[in-house]
Design a protein around this motif. Structure first.
Motif, PDB file in Angstrom:
ATOM      1  N   MET A  88       0.704  -0.910  -0.085  1.00 39.36           N
ATOM      2  CA  MET A  88       0.154   0.025   0.397  1.00 39.36           C
ATOM      3  C   MET A  88       0.720   1.563   0.373  1.00 39.36           C
ATOM      4  N   SER A  89       1.828   0.771   0.621  1.00 42.94           N
ATOM      5  CA  SER A  89       3.152   2.420   0.288  1.00 42.94           C
ATOM      6  C   SER A  89       3.405   3.005  -1.148  1.00 42.94           C
ATOM      7  N   GLY A  90       3.182   1.726  -2.318  1.00 45.29           N
ATOM      8  CA  GLY A  90       3.547   1.910  -3.373  1.00 45.29           C
ATOM      9  C   GLY A  90       4.186   1.412  -4.150  1.00 45.29           C
ATOM     10  N   ALA A  91       4.277   0.079  -3.338  1.00 49.13           N
ATOM     11  CA  ALA A  91       5.851  -1.117  -4.116  1.00 49.13           C
ATOM     12  C   ALA A  91       4.160  -1.881  -5.055  1.00 49.13           C
ATOM     13  N   TYR A  92       4.077  -1.322  -5.668  1.00 49.32           N
ATOM     14  CA  TYR A  92       3.350  -1.387  -7.082  1.00 49.32           C
ATOM     15  C   TYR A  92       4.308  -2.116  -7.900  1.00 49.32           C
ATOM     16  N   GLU A  93       3.437  -3.459  -9.269  1.00 49.60           N
ATOM     17  CA  GLU A  93       3.543  -4.557  -9.767  1.00 49.60           C
ATOM     18  C   GLU A  93       4.420  -5.397  -9.213  1.00 49.60           C
ATOM     19  N   HIS A  94       6.278  -5.577  -9.095  1.00 40.81           N
ATOM     20  CA  HIS A  94       6.896  -7.255  -8.918  1.00 40.81           C
ATOM     21  C   HIS A  94       7.714  -5.878  -7.689  1.00 40.81           C
ATOM     22  N   ASN A  95       8.072  -4.275  -7.306  1.00 39.11           N
ATOM     23  CA  ASN A  95       9.081  -3.600  -6.675  1.00 39.11           C
ATOM     24  C   ASN A  95       8.848  -4.237  -4.872  1.00 39.11           C
ATOM     25  N   TRP A  96       7.758  -5.138  -4.714  1.00 42.05           N
ATOM     26  CA  TRP A  96       8.431  -5.902  -3.012  1.00 42.05           C
ATOM     27  C   TRP A  96       8.794  -6.990  -3.489  1.00 42.05           C
ATOM     28  N   LYS A  97       9.187  -7.095  -4.395  1.00 44.47           N
ATOM     29  CA  LYS A  97      10.000  -7.998  -4.722  1.00 44.47           C
ATOM     30  C   LYS A  97      12.073  -7.372  -3.870  1.00 44.47           C
ATOM     31  N   LYS A  98      12.138  -6.193  -3.965  1.00 45.25           N
ATOM     32  CA  LYS A  98      13.369  -5.372  -3.230  1.00 45.25           C
ATOM     33  C   LYS A  98      12.961  -5.829  -1.872  1.00 45.25           C
ATOM     34  N   HIS A  99      12.012  -6.067  -1.729  1.00 42.85           N
ATOM     35  CA  HIS A  99      11.990  -6.325   0.266  1.00 42.85           C
ATOM     36  C   HIS A  99      12.539  -7.419   0.091  1.00 42.85           C
ATOM     37  N   ALA A 100      13.864  -8.096   0.389  1.00 43.49           N
ATOM     38  CA  ALA A 100      14.319  -9.746   0.267  1.00 43.49           C
ATOM     39  C   ALA A 100      13.631 -10.258   1.253  1.00 43.49           C
ATOM     40  N   VAL A 101      13.630  -9.784   2.457  1.00 39.98           N
ATOM     41  CA  VAL A 101      13.357 -10.667   3.256  1.00 39.98           C
ATOM     42  C   VAL A 101      12.156 -11.473   4.066  1.00 39.98           C
ATOM     43  N   LEU A 102      10.604 -10.557   3.036  1.00 37.17           N
ATOM     44  CA  LEU A 102       9.974 -11.013   3.018  1.00 37.17           C
ATOM     45  C   LEU A 102       9.069 -12.303   1.834  1.00 37.17           C
ATOM     46  N   GLN A 103       9.784 -12.226   1.013  1.00 34.56           N
ATOM     47  CA  GLN A 103       9.488 -13.036  -0.200  1.00 34.56           C
ATOM     48  C   GLN A 103       8.609 -13.150  -0.193  1.00 34.56           C
ATOM     49  N   ASP A 104       7.865 -14.387   0.979  1.00 32.78           N
ATOM     50  CA  ASP A 104       6.971 -15.692   0.742  1.00 32.78           C
ATOM     51  C   ASP A 104       5.058 -14.479   1.154  1.00 32.78           C
ATOM     52  N   ALA A 105       5.176 -13.501   1.731  1.00 30.50           N
ATOM     53  CA  ALA A 105       4.721 -13.193   1.974  1.00 30.50           C
ATOM     54  C   ALA A 105       3.105 -11.832   1.454  1.00 30.50           C
ATOM     55  N   PHE A 106       4.062 -11.564   0.030  1.00 28.16           N
ATOM     56  CA  PHE A 106       3.310 -11.527  -0.440  1.00 28.16           C
ATOM     57  C   PHE A 106       2.809 -11.032  -1.630  1.00 28.16           C
ATOM     58  N   ALA A 107       2.769 -12.564  -2.076  1.00 28.15           N
ATOM     59  CA  ALA A 107       2.519 -12.842  -3.045  1.00 28.15           C
ATOM     60  C   ALA A 107       0.464 -12.702  -3.303  1.00 28.15           C
ATOM     61  N   VAL A 108       0.229 -13.166  -2.376  1.00 29.62           N
ATOM     62  CA  VAL A 108      -0.888 -13.729  -2.440  1.00 29.62           C
ATOM     63  C   VAL A 108      -2.239 -12.433  -2.166  1.00 29.62           C
ATOM     64  N   HIS A 109      -0.985 -10.588  -1.808  1.00 34.63           N
ATOM     65  CA  HIS A 109      -2.108  -9.543  -2.137  1.00 34.63           C
ATOM     66  C   HIS A 109      -1.466  -9.088  -3.340  1.00 34.63           C
ATOM     67  N   GLN A 110      -0.406  -9.755  -4.250  1.00 38.74           N
ATOM     68  CA  GLN A 110      -0.473  -8.736  -5.733  1.00 38.74           C
ATOM     69  C   GLN A 110      -1.922  -8.422  -5.727  1.00 38.74           C
ATOM     70  N   ASN A 111      -1.991  -7.536  -5.956  1.00 35.88           N
ATOM     71  CA  ASN A 111      -2.990  -6.567  -7.494  1.00 35.88           C
ATOM     72  C   ASN A 111      -4.705  -6.290  -6.019  1.00 35.88           C
ATOM     73  N   ARG A 112      -3.878  -6.671  -5.101  1.00 31.93           N
ATOM     74  CA  ARG A 112      -5.369  -6.777  -3.851  1.00 31.93           C
ATOM     75  C   ARG A 112      -5.713  -5.766  -3.145  1.00 31.93           C
ATOM     76  N   LEU A 113      -4.367  -4.749  -3.181  1.00 31.89           N
ATOM     77  CA  LEU A 113      -4.450  -3.587  -2.572  1.00 31.89           C
ATOM     78  C   LEU A 113      -4.276  -2.273  -2.577  1.00 31.89           C
ATOM     79  N   PRO A 114      -4.780  -1.599  -2.889  1.00 29.43           N
ATOM     80  CA  PRO A 114      -4.543  -0.270  -3.321  1.00 29.43           C
ATOM     81  C   PRO A 114      -3.373   0.411  -3.157  1.00 29.43           C
ATOM     82  N   LEU A 115      -2.836   1.133  -3.670  1.00 29.93           N
ATOM     83  CA  LEU A 115      -1.936   1.916  -3.852  1.00 29.93           C
ATOM     84  C   LEU A 115      -2.181   3.320  -3.175  1.00 29.93           C
TER      85      LEU A 115
END
Ligand SMILES: *Cc1c(COP(=O)(O)O)cnc(C)c1O
Length: 392
Positions: free
Chosen positions: A210-237
């Motif tokens: 929601m802070s603005g890690a759009y598309e696949h930018n969340w992958k740059k938060h290296a420590v967290l890989q698995d937590a993100f996939a379920v939220h892809q495209n489901r939260l406002p930016l």
């Protein structure tokens, strides 16, 4: 002696200049351009390590961090959120921005949350924000116990508490999320900026997107890989990201934090001790368990009427010390009655009485001892002059 401008800041460490030059030369200002090790990402890992938290997310302000914390909790529209009646206007604003409803709790004349009122208002609320206002820590053991028992998530607004500890725990690590500010009047100065910490991978993952890690930018938060996939495209930016320039200003200040905290506490305690000489100024003591990190001092004027309070402020100003009585000006953003954007704004008699006598004086951590003594003398003289018997 003439006193310095108490809103002046310390110079930013030289290391920031070198890094900013590098960034200006490359034009690499956006946190998600570099494949790895962007200054914002480095700040996040350094800050998490400093606080002993698993995860950190750097954003545009502490207010943005509070807003994202509430959004990350996925509260329903109009969810009641309990906040202290003594805080900065940005806190109820963040609650409204998140489509929630601020519920105000009484604060006592030590600037701490009134635990009886807190307990009475807790049933039915869906989240709590504890603002450690001006770094004053409420009884966090009691508050955490009540929140746990009621199963209500607690968010810490530690904007002004970086470096404070409670029974050996760092303030900001007690809640589900802890939010800090890098605005200029806080312990670390980037002009603007904020950061949130959490040990909860899912909450921080939601906040990151929601802070603005759009598309696949969340992958740059290296420590967290698995937590993100379920939220892809489901939260406002909401796009509340931090720029690399801010991170470059903040990072070299982190290593000065311990020194600033030690200086700030020494400065505060020196002035507090001197103010005790006056029967009209009372500085609340820390709670057992609280080790403060102050960059300002608060005290209550006692035994003075409204006119005398006004004279005290004017006398101190004439001698070069700006004293702010929280409740005395028409527009103070920390006086709850000025939060007229809240529908059905309640009355809080105890908090109001405190705000009408509570004074706020900045004490930047770099002030030298002779300046601190001069500040205390100005306050003592101002208090003495307004209580002299009338001349006949
Ligand atoms: C400064 C402050 C804020 C707001 O921080 P920003 O980074 O300016 O949004 C919130 N709460 C408290 C207690 C503060 O002192």
């Amino acid at each position: 002696m003439s006193l310095p401008d108490m809103h002046s800041s310390e110079a930013i460490p030289e290391a920031a200049r070198v890094e900013i030059d590098r960034l200006l030369n490359s034009g690499d200002l956006f946190r998600y351009t570099a494949a790895s090790e962007a200054p914002v990402s480095l700040l996040e890992s350094e800050f998490a390590a400093l606080l002993g938290a698993k995860f950190a997310l750097a954003v545009s302000s502490c207010s943005a961090a509070l807003f994202l914390s509430l959004k990350a909790l996925d509260l329903p529209t109009d969810a009641p959120v309990l906040i202290p009646g003594f805080t900065f206007a940005a806190v109820p604003s963040a609650v409204l921005h998140a489509n929630c409803r601020p519920i105000l709790c009484e604060v006592d004349n030590t600037y701490r949350i009134d635990l009886q009122d807190f307990a009475a208002k807790l049933p039915g609320v869906q989240a709590v924000i504890i603002s450690h206002m001006r770094g004053h820590t409420s009884d966090m053991d009691a508050i955490m116990q009540m929140c746990d028992a009621a199963n209500v998530p607690m968010i810490e607004d530690a904007a002004h508490s970086l470096g404070t500890t409670w029974n050996g725990h760092k303030i900001g690590t007690l809640g589900r999320m802890g939010c800090f500010s890098f605005q200029s009047y806080k312990m670390i100065n980037a002009g603007e900026g904020g950061i949130m910490i959490s040990d909860d991978a899912d909450l921080i993952a939601r906040a990151i997107i929601m802070s603005g890690a759009y598309e696949h930018n969340w992958k740059k938060h290296a420590v967290l890989q698995d937590a993100f996939a379920v939220h892809q495209n489901r939260l406002p930016l909401y796009n509340l990201r931090m720029s690399n320039l801010s991170a470059a200003v903040i990072r070299p200040q982190l290593q000065h934090l311990d020194q600033r905290v030690a200086d700030g506490r020494r400065n505060h305690d020196l002035v507090a001790k001197r103010l005790e000489e006056s029967p009209h100024m009372q500085v609340p003591s820390p709670l057992p368990g609280e080790i403060r990190a102050p960059d300002s001092i608060q005290f209550n004027l006692t035994g003075l009427n409204d006119d005398q309070v006004t004279h005290f402020v004017a006398k101190a100003a004439d001698a070069g010390v700006k004293v702010q009585v929280f409740g005395a000006s028409a527009d103070n953003a920390r006086a709850f009655w000025n939060w007229q954007f809240i529908p059905d704004l309640p009355e809080l008699p105890q908090t109001r009485a405190m705000l009408m006598r509570a004074c706020d004086v900045r004490l930047p951590t770099h002030l030298p001892t002779n300046t601190l003594k001069a500040v205390a003398d100005v306050l003592l003289n101002a208090a003495a002059s307004v209580t002299l018997p009338e001349q006949v």
